[in-house]
Design an enzyme around this catalytic site. Structure first.
Site, PDB file in Angstrom:
ATOM      1  CG  ASP A 155      -1.524  -1.160   1.660  1.00  0.00           C
ATOM      2  OD1 ASP A 155      -1.470  -2.112   0.894  1.00  0.00           O
ATOM      3  OD2 ASP A 155      -2.105  -1.193   2.758  1.00  0.00           O
ATOM      4  CD  GLU A 325      -6.875  -5.168   3.852  1.00  0.00           C
ATOM      5  OE1 GLU A 325      -6.321  -5.920   4.638  1.00  0.00           O
ATOM      6  OE2 GLU A 325      -6.508  -5.064   2.658  1.00  0.00           O
TER       7      GLU A 325
HETATM    8  C1  FRU Z   1      -3.759  -3.716   2.686  1.00  0.00           C
HETATM    9  C2  FRU Z   1      -3.141  -4.109   4.010  1.00  0.00           C
HETATM   10  C3  FRU Z   1      -3.537  -3.111   5.085  1.00  0.00           C
HETATM   11  C4  FRU Z   1      -2.428  -3.215   6.061  1.00  0.00           C
HETATM   12  C5  FRU Z   1      -1.252  -3.433   5.161  1.00  0.00           C
HETATM   13  C6  FRU Z   1      -0.172  -4.277   5.768  1.00  0.00           C
HETATM   14  O1  FRU Z   1      -3.084  -4.168   1.573  1.00  0.00           O
HETATM   15  O2  FRU Z   1      -3.538  -5.405   4.359  1.00  0.00           O
HETATM   16  O3  FRU Z   1      -4.807  -3.329   5.629  1.00  0.00           O
HETATM   17  O4  FRU Z   1      -2.284  -2.064   6.832  1.00  0.00           O
HETATM   18  O5  FRU Z   1      -1.733  -4.055   3.999  1.00  0.00           O
HETATM   19  O6  FRU Z   1       0.966  -4.275   4.981  1.00  0.00           O
END
Ligand code: FRU
Length: 614
Positions: A155, A325
Site C-alpha cells: 500500500d 481496508e
Molecule cells: C492492505 C493491508 C492493510 C495493512 C497493510 C499491511 O493491503 O492489508 O490493511 O495495513 O496491507 O501491509
C-alpha cells in the site's frame, strides 16, 4: 561418579572430546559463530556501511535480533539463503559506527546437523560493503511508475503535500521482496513523475510492525508536537492491531514515535486510520477499517490523541466478500452542478470484481459522525469500483494537495499474486497518480472519475503519430509503436462505433503476445483480455479478462492508454472509466491494430507519444 570419570578418561584417551568449542570464523570483517543447528551469531568487525544478507525466496524466515553494544535494537525476519542465493539485502550499519554489532540468528527448523547448518549458502555469502548497488537488473521494472529501489512494496499510505513536495510513503519490506517487516518507505517528488528515494521513515517498534495509515499537517498545533508538524497515524501490528502516532518536525523525513502510544484500541481487528481536519466542525475526523466486520468506523478528536467513537458504516452494504481496508473520505464538487458529495473509499480483499483485491467506493454525505450513502433508483446502495482492472488496490489520496486537488495513487498489484510476479530485486509498483472528480451518470447516480494527473504530460518525448484517422472494418488496420523506447508510450484515440457492434483493439509483439481490448457498443462495456499477454503462468489467478462499464449510450468513446514495461492503464472518456492491468510481455508490444465486427467504425485523433522519464 567414579564411573563417569572413568568413562571420561577413556574418551580422552581415545582422542575424543565431549564438546567442540564454538569458534568465530572470520572473513573480511564478518565473523560467524555457529552455536547450534538453528542458532548462529554474526559479528561485524570490519568498517563497511552495509552488511549484505543472502536471500533465498523459497525459504522460511530466519529471526534476527540485532544487538548493538549488547542490547536488542530491532528484530528482523529474513529468508536467509540455504542452497542458493536469489539476491542479497542490505542491513544499514551506519547508525552504529564505533559500536559492537552482533546479529543473533535463529534459522528455521529442518537442518539435521550442525555440519549441515554450517553449509547454508547465507554464511559464505555474508558481505560487508561500503555502498549500496541499486542498479536496476529487472526487465520489467517500470520506466515511469514509482517502484522501491529494492525489496517488497504494498500500500501507498500517509501521503501529504507540503511546500511544493509530494510525499509518498509506502508499506515496504527492506529485507526481501516478499511481504514482511512492515516499515514505511518514503519517496518525494516535486512533479509526481520523478521520485527521489529517501531513508525509511517509520520502522517497527515495541508495539509491532508499522501498517498503513495517514499523515496530516497540524497547522494549529492541536497535538502539541509543534506548529505544522507532520503527524502520522498508523496501525501498530503486534499481537493485536492498535492505532499509534508518530510526529515529524522536519517535513516528514524522520518521525518520533509518540510515547503515549497506542492512542486508540478496539477489542477486534481494526486498521489503516485515515485522519483529516474537518474545517466545518473544527475537529479531527478519523475513518478506521473494522476489517473483519466489513465496515468503517468514524471517530473525532480535538488533538489526535483522544478519539471519541461517532458512528459506523458498511455492515451488509456493498461488496462484503473480503476484509475492508485502507479507507479514505473526502468531499468533492459534482461536475456541472453546485452540489458537493462525500466519497468513501473502501479497499477490499478479496471480493474484487475480477477476484482478489480492488477499490470500491460509496458516494453520499458525511456529518462528522457517520456516512450516509446515496441509494440508486431501486432504493439500494450500489457497489461502485474506482478502477475496473485487476491491479489497482489500497488507493488513497494525498492530504493538503494544492488547488483543491484530490490526487490519489494505488498499489498496482493484487494480493492474489503480488508475491509471485516475475521480478526479484523489487516487487510492485504504484499506479499513475490520478485526479478524482465526480460526475452524474445517465442513470442519475453520482460516480467518481479518475484522470491522469496533469503533470504526466511532462513525460511526453516525441510525438510519433499526429491525429491520424481511418475506417475500421473486419480486416484489421495496424500501427507500429515506438520500439526504440521499449514500447513505452502514451496512446490517445477516439472510436465512433455507432454503426458497429464490437471494436477490437489489439496490442501485440513478434512473440505472439497480445492484449485484446473490446469495446462492445450494445453492452456499453470495454473489456481487457490479458490471457495471452506474455508471461502469465506464474499464478493461476493472473490470466484474466477484466470488463468495465463505459457509462455512455452514444456508441463512441475516447481512450487514453499508458504503456509501461509491465503495465497498461486505460482511461476512458476523460477518466469516467479506468482499467489498470499488469502485463509481462516477452518483448515490448510493437503494434496496435483495430478491427470491427457488425459494421464499420471510425478511428480518429490517433496520437502516440513516446515517453521518457529522464
Ligand atoms: C492492505 C493491508 C492493510 C495493512 C497493510 C499491511 O493491503 O492489508 O490493511 O495495513 O496491507 O501491509
Amino acid at each position: 561418579m567414579k564411573k563417569i570419570t572413568r568413562r571420561l578418561a577413556t574418551l580422552m584417551l581415545c582422542g575424543a572430546t565431549l564438546f567442540t568449542p564454538a569458534a568465530w570464523a572470520t572473513s573480511d570483517g564478518v565473523e560467524v559463530n555457529h552455536l547450534g543447528v538453528n542458532n548462529t551469531l554474526v559479528r561485524v568487525t570490519g568498517n563497511g556501511n552495509y552488511l549484505l544478507f543472502p536471500v533465498q525466496e523459497a525459504n522460511d524466515d530466519a529471526r534476527i535480533h540485532v544487538l548493538v553494544d549488547g542490547n536488542i535494537v530491532e528484530t528482523i525476519y529474513v529468508r536467509l539463503a540455504r542452497s542458493k542465493t536469489d539476491y542479497t539485502v542490505p542491513y544499514d550499519l551506519t547508525p552504529y559506527k564505533g559500536k559492537h554489532v552482533v546479529f543473533e540468528i535463529v534459522t528455521p527448523q529442518g537442518r539435521e546437523s550442525l555440519r549441515e547448518a554450517k553449509e547454508d549458502a547465507c554464511w559464505k555469502g555474508l558481505e560487508l560493503v561500503d555502498a549500496l548497488d541499486t542498479i536496476n537488473r529487472e526487465k520489467y521494472r517500470p520506466a515511469f511508475h514509482h517502484t522501491p529501489l529494492y525489496g517488497w512494496m504494498n500500500d501507498p499510505n500517509g501521503m501529504f503535500y507540503k511546500d511544493g513536495k509530494w510525499h509518498l510513503y509506502y508499506q515496504c519490506n527492506p529485507y526481501g521482496s516478499k511481504w514482511q517487516n512492515m516499515t514505511w518507505g518514503h519517496s518525494v517528488s516535486s512533479d509526481l513523475i520523478h521520485w527521489e528515494h529517501k531513508p525509511n521513515a517509520i520502522k517497527p517498534n515495541g508495539l509491532g510492525t508499522v501498517f498503513s495509515g495517514s499523515c496530516a499537517i497540524d497547522a494549529r498545533n492541536t497535538a502539541g508536537f509543534g506548529k505544522d508538524a507532520v503527524v502520522a497515524m498508523y496501525t501498530s501490528a503486534g499481537t493485536s492491531q492498535m492505532q499509534s502516532l508518530a510526529s515529524s518536525i522536519d517535513d516528514g523525513m524522520t518521525f518520533d514515535i509518540y510515547a503515549g502510544n497506542p492512542t486508540l484500541t478496539l477489542e477486534s481487528e481494526a486498521r489503516d486510520p485515515n485522519m483529516f481536519w474537518n474545517e466545518k466542525l473544527g475537529e479531527w475526523n478519523l475513518v478506521l477499517a473494522h476489517a473483519l466486520d466489513h465496515e468503517m468506523l468514524f471517530f473525532s478528536s480535538p488533538d489526535m490523541k483522544k478519539w471519541t467513537w461517532q458512528g459506523r458504516f458498511g455492515k451488509g452494504i456493498g461488496a462484503q466478500d473480503g476484509v475492508w481496508e485502507c479507507p479514505d473520505l473526502f468531499e468533492l464538487p459534482v461536475a456541472g452542478s453546485d452540489e458537493t458529495k462525500w466519497v468513501l473509499l473502501c479497499n477490499i480483499n478479496p471480493g474484487g470484481p475480477f477476484g482478489g483485491s480492488a477499490t470500491q467506493y460509496f458516494v453520499g454525505d458525511f456529518d462528522g459522525k457517520t456516512f450516509k450513502a446515496d441509494t440508486g433508483k431501486d432504493g439500494n446502495i450500489p457497489t461502485k469500483w474506482l478502477d475496473y482492472g485487476k491491479d489497482h488496490y489500497a488507493t488513497v489520496s494525498w492530504s493538503d494537495a494544492p488547488d483543491n486537488r484530490r490526487t490519489v495513487i494505488g498499489w498496482m498489484s493484487n494480493w492474489q499474486y503480488a508475491a509471485d510476479v516475475p521480478t526479484l530485486q523489487y516487487r510492485s509498483a504504484n499506479t499513475l497518480p490520478r485526479e478524482v472528480g465526480l460526475f452524474r451518470g445517465a442513470d442519475g447516480e453520482v460516480y467518481a472519475s479518475c484522470t491522469p494527473s496533469p503533470e504526466l504530460e511532462g513525460l511526453r518525448d516525441k510525438q510519433i503519430r499526429k491525429a491520424e484517422k481511418a475506417n475500421i472494418g473486419r480486416k484489421s488496420c495496424s500501427y507500429s509503436l515506438p520500439a526504440a523506447y521499449d514500447g513505452i508510450c502514451e496512446i490517445l484515440f477516439d472510436i465512433d462505433a455507432r454503426k458497429s457492434k464490437v471494436v477490437a483493439m489489439t496490442l501485440s509483439n513478434e512473440e505472439g503476445d497480445k492484449v485484446v481490448m473490446k469495446y462492445d457498443t450494445e453492452r456499453h462495456t470495454l473489456s481487457f483480455d490479458r490471457r495471452e499477454s506474455g508471461l502469465v503462468d506464474f499464478s493461476e489467478n493472473f490470466p484474466a479478462v477484466t470488463v468495465s462499464p463505459t457509462f455512455e449510450d452514444k456508441g463512441a468513446i475516447s481512450l487514453r492508454l499508458f504503456i509501461d514495461r509491465s503495465s497498461i492503464e486505460v482511461f476512458g472518456d476523460g477518466g469516467r472509466f479506468v482499467m489498470t492491468n499488469l502485463v509481462f510481455p516477452r518483448r515490448p508490444y510493437s503494434q496496435l491494430s483495430f478491427s470491427s465486427e457488425g459494421g464499420n467504425a471510425r478511428l480518429s485523433n490517433l496520437k502516440v507519444y513516446s515517453l521518457l522519464n529522464d
